[in-house]
Design an enzyme around this catalytic site. Structure first.
Site, PDB file in Angstrom:
ATOM      1  N   LEU A 196     -63.851 120.301 -98.326  1.00 38.64           N
ATOM      2  CA  LEU A 196     -63.736 119.152 -99.228  1.00 38.64           C
ATOM      3  C   LEU A 196     -62.308 119.161 -99.748  1.00 38.64           C
ATOM      4  O   LEU A 196     -61.851 120.162-100.306  1.00 38.64           O
ATOM      5  CB  LEU A 196     -64.739 119.291-100.375  1.00 38.64           C
ATOM      6  CG  LEU A 196     -64.890 118.117-101.338  1.00 38.64           C
ATOM      7  CD1 LEU A 196     -65.307 116.853-100.598  1.00 38.64           C
ATOM      8  CD2 LEU A 196     -65.907 118.454-102.420  1.00 38.64           C
ATOM      9  N   ASP A 197     -61.570 118.073 -99.529  1.00 34.00           N
ATOM     10  CA  ASP A 197     -60.152 118.027 -99.880  1.00 34.00           C
ATOM     11  C   ASP A 197     -59.910 118.444-101.326  1.00 34.00           C
ATOM     12  O   ASP A 197     -60.744 118.174-102.203  1.00 34.00           O
ATOM     13  CB  ASP A 197     -59.596 116.614 -99.688  1.00 34.00           C
ATOM     14  CG  ASP A 197     -59.352 116.280 -98.226  1.00 34.00           C
ATOM     15  OD1 ASP A 197     -59.460 117.181 -97.385  1.00 34.00           O
ATOM     16  OD2 ASP A 197     -59.062 115.100 -97.937  1.00 34.00           O
ATOM     17  N   PRO A 198     -58.754 119.077-101.598  1.00 36.75           N
ATOM     18  CA  PRO A 198     -58.419 119.415-102.994  1.00 36.75           C
ATOM     19  C   PRO A 198     -58.468 118.202-103.920  1.00 36.75           C
ATOM     20  O   PRO A 198     -58.857 118.320-105.075  1.00 36.75           O
ATOM     21  CB  PRO A 198     -56.993 119.971-102.880  1.00 36.75           C
ATOM     22  CG  PRO A 198     -56.924 120.542-101.500  1.00 36.75           C
ATOM     23  CD  PRO A 198     -57.754 119.607-100.647  1.00 36.75           C
TER      24      PRO A 198
END
Length: 340
Positions: A70-72
């Site tokens: 999950l992207d930052p």
């Protein structure tokens, strides 16, 4: 060579010139075999790997993995797998996802999000009918071009490495499915959408594509994952909440490994067949063909009457049960053990 060193009492002590107090050692936290799934609400600004390692330390798990990055930039649901559950993480990688996305209209971003160079794209000039039509045009099976600022690799290098070097490389469009694209709120230049999509969908690209359909540009201002397969964000807890719990309460939040395969049909074996299945032998079975099934049976060596325990995953082809991912005898025993 020695030198005088001042002591707390003011007296001089003798010692090596380079002597220094050794750094205090942090007590090593003992690890343990833990098997199951923890649903984490990842904060924005943190990588999935950092969130995983923090949760792993709190749970004292000796083996851990997450079910897809999950992207930052994004917050929200991140299923974490411990022990035997890591064998079945692929099911969540392949699962549909749901997000709440906040878009900024009337501007364009070089990275399709707030980390890029922002340029004006024009003041939005359309009504809700036009907006709904644009959303509808992006629903269903679509071709999506992966953004240059992504972790997708080409020739062994992540695309974002080329982008940071000022290079643009050819990319192959990917077919993804947008199951639902619902308007939650629209105020001036801020648009909030609920998205239900297949794996591999880039919500940043979806935001940019919608902006182009509207003729004003758009970029992704915030993103929150609300579901992954059958798991919902309401089931998750934050790292702070996890840390505040005593260990027994943390363990109570760990779901069994087979919850990762909840959508697959179940097969239950008798003791003899269960033992042979765990050795990888194919078994005849009166069940329709299926690409994925959950297999249960009595734990080998268990006391009668032994309860059904999750043994692993398989598929059914031509009346045969063919093992895919199996639990080890130690893992089966751990799942069969009564909980306190």
């Amino acid at each position: 060579m020695t030198m005088a060193v001042a002591t707390p009492s003011g007296r001089a002590a003798r010692g090596p010139a380079s002597a220094a107090a050794p750094p205090a050692r942090t007590a090593r936290v003992p690890r343990r075999a833990l098997h199951g799934v923890l649903l984490l609400d990842k904060p924005a600004g943190m990588t999935s790997q950092t969130a995983l390692q923090r949760a792993r330390r709190l749970m004292r798990a000796d083996k851990a993995g997450h079910t897809g990055t999950l992207d930052p930039l994004a917050s929200g649901l991140l299923p974490l797998c411990f022990g035997a559950a890591t064998k079945f993480a692929q099911a969540q990688l392949d699962a549909d996802k749901a997000y709440r996305a906040t878009l900024r209209l009337g501007e364009r971003s070089s990275t399709f999000d707030g980390e890029g160079t922002i340029s004006a794209g024009g003041v939005p000039d359309f009504d809700r009918v036009v907006l709904e039509a644009a959303c509808a045009s992006l629903t269903g099976a679509i071709e999506q071009l992966p953004p240059m600022h992504s972790a997708l690799k080409k020739d062994g290098r992540a695309l974002y490495e080329y982008a940071r070097a000022g290079q643009t490389v050819a990319r192959t469009p990917r077919r993804v499915t947008i199951h639902r694209l619902d308007i939650v709120d629209w105020q001036d230049r801020t648009l909030v959408l609920d998205v239900r999509c297949s794996k591999g969908t880039y919500i940043r690209s979806l935001a940019a594509d919608l902006g182009e359909r509207l003729g004003c540009g758009a970029w992704l201002a915030a993103l929150r994952r609300t579901a992954s397969g059958s798991f919902e964000l309401a089931q998750a807890l934050t790292l702070d909440a996890l840390e505040a719990l005593p260990e027994a309460a943390r363990d109570a939040r760990v779901l069994p490994p087979d919850t990762l395969l909840a959508a697959a049909p179940a097969v239950r074996l008798q003791a003899d067949d269960a033992g042979r299945f765990l050795t990888g032998l194919r078994r005849r079975i009166a069940q329709p063909d299926a690409p994925l099934v959950r297999v249960y049976g009595p734990a080998p060596g268990g006391q009668a009457p032994a309860p059904d325990v999750f043994l692993g995953s398989a598929h059914v082809a031509g009346g045969e049960l063919v093992a895919q991912r199996l639990l080890s005898p130690l893992e089966v025993a751990a799942l069969a053990a009564p909980t306190a």
